[in-house]
Design a protein around this motif. Structure first.
Motif, mmCIF file in Angstrom:
data_model
loop_
_atom_site.group_PDB
_atom_site.id
_atom_site.type_symbol
_atom_site.label_atom_id
_atom_site.label_comp_id
_atom_site.label_asym_id
_atom_site.label_seq_id
_atom_site.Cartn_x
_atom_site.Cartn_y
_atom_site.Cartn_z
ATOM 1 N N GLN A 1 -8.130 -26.312 -14.776
ATOM 2 C CA GLN A 1 -7.411 -26.019 -13.313
ATOM 3 C C GLN A 1 -8.495 -25.659 -12.565
ATOM 4 N N GLY A 2 -8.253 -26.024 -10.965
ATOM 5 C CA GLY A 2 -9.121 -25.731 -10.198
ATOM 6 C C GLY A 2 -8.943 -24.038 -9.651
ATOM 7 N N VAL A 3 -9.870 -23.691 -9.105
ATOM 8 C CA VAL A 3 -9.624 -21.991 -8.775
ATOM 9 C C VAL A 3 -8.366 -21.908 -7.791
ATOM 10 N N PHE A 4 -8.374 -22.713 -6.765
ATOM 11 C CA PHE A 4 -7.046 -22.514 -5.843
ATOM 12 C C PHE A 4 -5.837 -22.787 -6.503
ATOM 13 N N MET A 5 -5.823 -23.823 -7.469
ATOM 14 C CA MET A 5 -4.550 -23.939 -7.981
ATOM 15 C C MET A 5 -4.141 -22.858 -9.215
ATOM 16 N N GLU A 6 -5.170 -22.359 -9.613
ATOM 17 C CA GLU A 6 -4.866 -21.031 -10.550
ATOM 18 C C GLU A 6 -4.140 -20.106 -9.691
ATOM 19 N N GLU A 7 -4.897 -19.784 -8.390
ATOM 20 C CA GLU A 7 -3.973 -18.686 -7.827
ATOM 21 C C GLU A 7 -2.642 -19.229 -7.076
ATOM 22 N N GLU B 1 0.908 -17.504 -8.371
ATOM 23 C CA GLU B 1 1.992 -16.806 -7.766
ATOM 24 C C GLU B 1 3.293 -17.742 -7.671
ATOM 25 N N CYS B 2 3.216 -18.950 -7.672
ATOM 26 C CA CYS B 2 4.433 -19.727 -8.158
ATOM 27 C C CYS B 2 5.369 -19.365 -9.120
ATOM 28 N N ARG B 3 4.519 -19.250 -10.447
ATOM 29 C CA ARG B 3 5.299 -18.695 -11.436
ATOM 30 C C ARG B 3 5.901 -17.094 -11.376
ATOM 31 N N LYS B 4 5.068 -16.212 -10.908
ATOM 32 C CA LYS B 4 5.657 -14.893 -10.333
ATOM 33 C C LYS B 4 7.151 -14.853 -9.415
ATOM 34 N N ARG B 5 7.024 -15.925 -8.716
ATOM 35 C CA ARG B 5 8.168 -16.049 -8.091
ATOM 36 C C ARG B 5 9.379 -17.101 -8.593
ATOM 37 N N GLU B 6 9.027 -17.495 -9.869
ATOM 38 C CA GLU B 6 9.801 -18.456 -10.602
ATOM 39 C C GLU B 6 9.900 -19.598 -10.088
ATOM 40 N N TRP B 7 9.070 -20.108 -9.408
ATOM 41 C CA TRP B 7 9.054 -21.547 -9.053
ATOM 42 C C TRP B 7 8.250 -22.398 -10.211
ATOM 43 N N GLU B 8 8.781 -23.552 -10.600
ATOM 44 C CA GLU B 8 8.215 -24.520 -11.528
ATOM 45 C C GLU B 8 8.078 -25.762 -10.757
ATOM 46 N N PHE B 9 7.107 -26.267 -10.449
ATOM 47 C CA PHE B 9 7.037 -27.550 -9.779
ATOM 48 C C PHE B 9 6.328 -28.572 -10.536
ATOM 49 N N PRO B 10 6.988 -29.891 -10.866
ATOM 50 C CA PRO B 10 6.450 -30.985 -11.249
ATOM 51 C C PRO B 10 4.952 -31.312 -10.716
ATOM 52 N N ASN B 11 4.004 -32.385 -11.350
ATOM 53 C CA ASN B 11 2.961 -32.326 -10.364
ATOM 54 C C ASN B 11 2.519 -33.661 -10.901
ATOM 55 N N ILE B 12 1.421 -34.185 -10.003
ATOM 56 C CA ILE B 12 0.630 -35.196 -10.384
ATOM 57 C C ILE B 12 -0.701 -35.087 -9.822
ATOM 58 N N GLU B 13 -1.698 -36.070 -9.980
ATOM 59 C CA GLU B 13 -3.171 -35.650 -9.438
ATOM 60 C C GLU B 13 -3.418 -36.991 -9.003
ATOM 61 N N VAL B 14 -4.136 -37.085 -8.004
ATOM 62 C CA VAL B 14 -4.997 -38.268 -7.623
ATOM 63 C C VAL B 14 -6.212 -38.373 -8.475
ATOM 64 N N PRO B 15 -6.232 -39.603 -9.258
ATOM 65 C CA PRO B 15 -7.276 -39.510 -10.432
ATOM 66 C C PRO B 15 -8.866 -39.840 -9.491
ATOM 67 N N ASP B 16 -9.755 -39.491 -10.512
ATOM 68 C CA ASP B 16 -11.059 -39.803 -9.851
ATOM 69 C C ASP B 16 -11.332 -41.092 -10.360
ATOM 70 N N TYR B 17 -10.305 -42.033 -10.133
ATOM 71 C CA TYR B 17 -10.403 -43.335 -10.474
ATOM 72 C C TYR B 17 -11.559 -44.272 -9.823
ATOM 73 N N THR B 18 -12.163 -45.426 -10.781
ATOM 74 C CA THR B 18 -12.930 -46.051 -10.444
ATOM 75 C C THR B 18 -12.772 -47.463 -10.327
ATOM 76 N N THR B 19 -11.588 -47.809 -10.976
ATOM 77 C CA THR B 19 -11.372 -49.387 -10.898
ATOM 78 C C THR B 19 -9.928 -49.322 -10.228
ATOM 79 N N GLU B 20 -9.616 -50.756 -9.911
ATOM 80 C CA GLU B 20 -8.352 -51.105 -9.254
ATOM 81 C C GLU B 20 -7.205 -50.758 -10.419
ATOM 82 N N SER B 21 -7.517 -51.031 -11.524
ATOM 83 C CA SER B 21 -6.468 -50.819 -12.600
ATOM 84 C C SER B 21 -6.035 -49.609 -12.587
#
Length: 170
Positions: free
Chosen positions: A117-123, A127-147
């Motif tokens: 996990q990145g530093v910014f996302m850790e922070e 804080e989201c957990r402290k506020r009892e917010w839980e959000f689904p997530n997805i990440e842009v991959p470091d893709y190299t191919t069209e597939s």
């Protein structure tokens, strides 16, 4: 003519909407990622998180890793830059908006959500957990191919429809 709000919002890492903030040579789009059109077409609002790297290191920075950003000053900058974001999220939630989730950037020293996990996302997520917010997530991959990109788009469609709690991009 009255426009009805969708009351749906997705949170994004800064560079999803503005690849100009990425270090030179690492950008993957000329401006915003093209998949942002899918979010707009589904009438989903977009809330852009601040860019911790530009705030702490500026535009002329070189490539840095997690350890380079894992400093007290950078963490403080992340926390301070996120204060207005928390207030906005609170208001949207209070008014019944659906925060669909967070789109991060896989393998980013700041905006990676899964794996190392990145530093910014850790922070942010702490804080989201402290506020009892839980959000689904997805990440842009470091893709190299069209597939790989095609697989990401398939996961993104499910994510935007609320059909997956954790659409990891690996």
């Amino acid at each position: 003519m009255e426009v009805k709000r969708s009351k749906k919002i997705v949170l994004t890492s800064f560079c999803i909407l503005n690849q100009n903030a990425v270090i030179s040579g690492w950008e993957r789009a000329e401006g915003a990622f093209s998949f942002v059109k899918k979010i707009i077409e589904k009438d989903i609002g977009i809330m852009q998180l601040p860019c911790p790297e530009v705030i702490t290191k500026g535009m002329a920075r070189g490539p840095l890793n997690y350890e380079d950003y894992d400093t007290p000053i950078h963490r403080k900058n992340c926390q301070e830059s996120l204060m207005p974001t928390y207030r906005q999220i609170e208001e949207f939630i209070k008014e019944g908006y659906d925060i669909i989730g967070i789109i991060g950037v896989y393998n980013s020293p700041n905006c990676s959500i899964t794996g190392k996990q990145g530093v910014f996302m850790e922070e942010f997520l702490s804080e989201c957990r402290k506020r009892e917010w839980e959000f689904p997530n997805i990440e842009v991959p470091d893709y190299t191919t069209e597939s790989e990109f095609t697989m990401f788009i398939s996961r993104l469609d499910k994510f935007l429809e609320g059909e997956c709690k954790d659409c990891e991009s690996k």
